[in-house]
Design a protein around this motif. Structure first.
Motif, PDB file in Angstrom:
ATOM      1  N   ILE A  10     -26.283 -16.270  -2.555  1.00 27.71           N
ATOM      2  CA  ILE A  10     -25.502 -17.478  -2.292  1.00 27.71           C
ATOM      3  C   ILE A  10     -24.048 -17.025  -2.217  1.00 27.71           C
ATOM      4  O   ILE A  10     -23.453 -16.657  -3.234  1.00 27.71           O
ATOM      5  CB  ILE A  10     -25.698 -18.532  -3.400  1.00 27.71           C
ATOM      6  CG1 ILE A  10     -27.185 -18.883  -3.542  1.00 27.71           C
ATOM      7  CG2 ILE A  10     -24.890 -19.798  -3.084  1.00 27.71           C
ATOM      8  CD1 ILE A  10     -27.497 -19.811  -4.703  1.00 27.71           C
ATOM      9  N   GLU A  12     -21.365 -18.730  -1.067  1.00 33.94           N
ATOM     10  CA  GLU A  12     -20.465 -19.822  -1.431  1.00 33.94           C
ATOM     11  C   GLU A  12     -21.305 -21.091  -1.416  1.00 33.94           C
ATOM     12  O   GLU A  12     -22.440 -21.084  -0.917  1.00 33.94           O
ATOM     13  CB  GLU A  12     -19.300 -19.934  -0.450  1.00 33.94           C
ATOM     14  CG  GLU A  12     -19.728 -20.200   0.976  1.00 33.94           C
ATOM     15  CD  GLU A  12     -18.569 -20.203   1.948  1.00 33.94           C
ATOM     16  OE1 GLU A  12     -18.462 -21.163   2.735  1.00 33.94           O
ATOM     17  OE2 GLU A  12     -17.768 -19.239   1.924  1.00 33.94           O
ATOM     18  N   PRO A  13     -20.811 -22.190  -1.983  1.00 32.92           N
ATOM     19  CA  PRO A  13     -21.606 -23.414  -1.950  1.00 32.92           C
ATOM     20  C   PRO A  13     -22.059 -23.773  -0.533  1.00 32.92           C
ATOM     21  O   PRO A  13     -21.259 -23.768   0.406  1.00 32.92           O
ATOM     22  CB  PRO A  13     -20.644 -24.467  -2.522  1.00 32.92           C
ATOM     23  CG  PRO A  13     -19.777 -23.688  -3.452  1.00 32.92           C
ATOM     24  CD  PRO A  13     -19.573 -22.365  -2.769  1.00 32.92           C
ATOM     25  N   GLY A  14     -23.362 -24.005  -0.400  1.00 29.03           N
ATOM     26  CA  GLY A  14     -23.917 -24.388   0.891  1.00 29.03           C
ATOM     27  C   GLY A  14     -24.248 -23.244   1.821  1.00 29.03           C
ATOM     28  O   GLY A  14     -24.700 -23.469   2.941  1.00 29.03           O
ATOM     29  N   GLN A  15     -24.061 -22.002   1.369  1.00 27.70           N
ATOM     30  CA  GLN A  15     -24.265 -20.854   2.255  1.00 27.70           C
ATOM     31  C   GLN A  15     -25.155 -19.815   1.556  1.00 27.70           C
ATOM     32  O   GLN A  15     -24.771 -19.255   0.535  1.00 27.70           O
ATOM     33  CB  GLN A  15     -22.925 -20.215   2.630  1.00 27.70           C
ATOM     34  CG  GLN A  15     -23.032 -19.076   3.634  1.00 27.70           C
ATOM     35  CD  GLN A  15     -23.515 -19.550   4.998  1.00 27.70           C
ATOM     36  OE1 GLN A  15     -23.081 -20.586   5.491  1.00 27.70           O
ATOM     37  NE2 GLN A  15     -24.424 -18.801   5.602  1.00 27.70           N
ATOM     38  N   TYR A  48     -26.147 -23.512  -5.371  1.00 28.37           N
ATOM     39  CA  TYR A  48     -26.085 -23.750  -3.927  1.00 28.37           C
ATOM     40  C   TYR A  48     -25.214 -24.974  -3.615  1.00 28.37           C
ATOM     41  O   TYR A  48     -24.394 -24.948  -2.691  1.00 28.37           O
ATOM     42  CB  TYR A  48     -27.500 -23.934  -3.378  1.00 28.37           C
ATOM     43  CG  TYR A  48     -27.555 -24.293  -1.908  1.00 28.37           C
ATOM     44  CD1 TYR A  48     -27.325 -23.329  -0.931  1.00 28.37           C
ATOM     45  CD2 TYR A  48     -27.844 -25.597  -1.497  1.00 28.37           C
ATOM     46  CE1 TYR A  48     -27.380 -23.659   0.417  1.00 28.37           C
ATOM     47  CE2 TYR A  48     -27.900 -25.929  -0.160  1.00 28.37           C
ATOM     48  CZ  TYR A  48     -27.667 -24.964   0.792  1.00 28.37           C
ATOM     49  OH  TYR A  48     -27.702 -25.292   2.125  1.00 28.37           O
ATOM     50  N   ARG A  49     -25.359 -26.030  -4.395  1.00 19.79           N
ATOM     51  CA  ARG A  49     -24.580 -27.253  -4.161  1.00 19.79           C
ATOM     52  C   ARG A  49     -23.145 -27.136  -4.667  1.00 19.79           C
ATOM     53  O   ARG A  49     -22.280 -27.919  -4.278  1.00 19.79           O
ATOM     54  CB  ARG A  49     -25.249 -28.442  -4.854  1.00 19.79           C
ATOM     55  CG  ARG A  49     -26.572 -28.873  -4.241  1.00 19.79           C
ATOM     56  CD  ARG A  49     -27.023 -30.211  -4.826  1.00 19.79           C
ATOM     57  NE  ARG A  49     -27.207 -30.129  -6.262  1.00 19.79           N
ATOM     58  CZ  ARG A  49     -28.359 -29.880  -6.863  1.00 19.79           C
ATOM     59  NH1 ARG A  49     -29.455 -29.675  -6.131  1.00 19.79           N
ATOM     60  NH2 ARG A  49     -28.445 -29.834  -8.167  1.00 19.79           N
ATOM     61  N   TYR A  57     -19.273 -17.038  -7.421  1.00 21.98           N
ATOM     62  CA  TYR A  57     -19.764 -16.546  -6.136  1.00 21.98           C
ATOM     63  C   TYR A  57     -19.106 -15.223  -5.769  1.00 21.98           C
ATOM     64  O   TYR A  57     -17.978 -14.963  -6.172  1.00 21.98           O
ATOM     65  CB  TYR A  57     -19.482 -17.593  -5.041  1.00 21.98           C
ATOM     66  CG  TYR A  57     -20.036 -18.951  -5.379  1.00 21.98           C
ATOM     67  CD1 TYR A  57     -21.327 -19.317  -5.014  1.00 21.98           C
ATOM     68  CD2 TYR A  57     -19.273 -19.870  -6.114  1.00 21.98           C
ATOM     69  CE1 TYR A  57     -21.845 -20.559  -5.346  1.00 21.98           C
ATOM     70  CE2 TYR A  57     -19.797 -21.118  -6.458  1.00 21.98           C
ATOM     71  CZ  TYR A  57     -21.074 -21.455  -6.068  1.00 21.98           C
ATOM     72  OH  TYR A  57     -21.591 -22.673  -6.413  1.00 21.98           O
ATOM     73  N   ALA A 325     -31.725 -24.960   1.766  1.00 19.74           N
ATOM     74  CA  ALA A 325     -31.267 -26.066   2.610  1.00 19.74           C
ATOM     75  C   ALA A 325     -32.203 -27.259   2.504  1.00 19.74           C
ATOM     76  O   ALA A 325     -31.755 -28.415   2.439  1.00 19.74           O
ATOM     77  CB  ALA A 325     -31.158 -25.592   4.063  1.00 19.74           C
ATOM     78  N   ALA A 328     -31.786 -29.172  -0.783  1.00 20.69           N
ATOM     79  CA  ALA A 328     -30.585 -30.004  -0.778  1.00 20.69           C
ATOM     80  C   ALA A 328     -30.814 -31.326  -0.064  1.00 20.69           C
ATOM     81  O   ALA A 328     -30.211 -32.352  -0.415  1.00 20.69           O
ATOM     82  CB  ALA A 328     -29.433 -29.251  -0.119  1.00 20.69           C
TER      83      ALA A 328
END
Length: 342
Positions: A10, A12-15, A48-49, A57, A325, A328
């Motif tokens: 992970i 960064e958040p969302g990636q 992740y969120r 990170y 993904a 989420a």
């Protein structure tokens, strides 16, 4: 040149990305493990969120796993190549006051795999032999459920749950489901509450005595109905929200016990004298102990409980980014998601 392997990171958040990194070589006191299955924990999803309390990170997630021993030297634990195992992911310093008293699960410098240090979402991983536990014939998927089960089992033991106790578990995610199963192991009558009808239906299939869907049902009214106005002997918070902790304080009987398992960045402003008025015992519960792992491996190996239905989704390693993904977007429908590494 070092042999390379794939890992999930992970960034960064969302990636989430699949990266390549050198395959590790075990030290004299370590086993080289080929990871089989890794469970996506709520803390991994929180990383992740961007909502997990201990996240930074980039981070390789993962601390729920099963693996095959590829290489291990002579050891006192009977570990040999080819064995299917799991392990304890909570690394402690051994020097702080908690460690000196034997409370290694709440070491002041605790580093859990996938949280404060990089985890085992990779094809190969090395771990001290003292942290590796024989799976005793459990299949690899079930073995990857042992760690989250331990989190809940430890919490139930913190509350000294016993036969005849009326227990409320707030939150019907995997940790809540495992808390229900652990409380049932000790002979309790267990009610579960959650907003998700789908998860509550699964809880009933797995053994919950009854469920409360909030806010469609009023938690206070149902508590009075179920307990004849007495309140629950034990309330276990498995969400990590101020409102759900408040629900536990409110639903607990006078002289009841409340256990906080959920993790949150948020603060709670509440009438704290309620704890004094009810003379509540309020416990934090963090991680688990080696004894929890060994007891639960034996319990699962006995066939006393079936956990197979907790696993709802399995992704191959190449699709691990998609797994995060999907969680989420539709996490409510995905009770326990696993990544298959090998």
């Amino acid at each position: 040149m070092s042999e390379m392997m794939k890992a999930v990171q992970i960034t960064e958040p969302g990636q989430v990305e699949l990266i390549e990194m050198p395959k590790p070589a075990p030290a004299a006191d370590e086993a080289l493990l080929r990871i089989l299955y890794g469970g996506v924990c709520g803390s991994d999803a929180g990383t992740y969120r961007g909502s997990f309390l201990y996240a930074d990170y980039p981070r390789i997630p993962g601390h729920e796993f099963s693996a095959e021993i590829v290489e291990v030297g002579e050891n006192e634990y009977g570990l040999k190549p080819g064995m299917i195992v799991t392990g304890n992911p909570y690394y402690n310093c051994g020097k702080c006051y908690s460690c000196r008293r034997g409370f290694v699960n709440c070491c002041v410098s605790n580093q859990t795999l996938g949280a404060q240090r990089d985890g085992m979402f990779r094809e190969y991983f090395t771990m001290p032999v003292s942290r590796v536990y024989d799976g005793k014939g459990l299949d690899a998927r079930t073995l990857a459920l042992v760690e989250p089960f331990c989190i809940s089992y430890h919490a139930v033991k913190r509350a000294s749950v016993k036969a005849g106790d009326r227990v409320l578990v707030v939150g019907a995610g995997p940790i809540g489901i495992f808390a229900m199963l652990a409380a049932k192991k000790f002979g309790a009558d267990v009610t579960m509450s959650d907003m998700s009808r789908q998860r509550l239906d699964k809880a009933l299939v797995l053994g919950a005595d009854r469920v409360i869907q909030v806010p469609q049902e009023d938690l206070k009214a149902r508590t009075e109905e179920i307990t004849a106005g007495d309140g629950f002997d034990v309330c276990i918070e498995c969400v990590g929200m101020p409102a759900t902790f408040q629900n536990c304080i409110d639903a607990a009987a006078f002289r009841g016990r409340v256990v906080l398992v959920g993790i949150s960045k948020q603060n709670l402003d509440f009438a704290f004298s309620r704890i004094q008025t009810k003379e509540l015992d309020v416990f934090g519960s963090r991680n688990a102990l080696k004894s929890d792992f060994l007891e639960l491996i034996d319990y699962l190996a006995s066939g006393a409980v079936n956990t197979a239905e907790i696993i709802t989704d399995i992704y191959p390693l190449a699709e691990a980014p998609q797994a995060f993904a999907d969680i989420a977007v539709r996490g409510e429908a995905m009770l326990k998601t696993m990544v298959q590494f090998s």
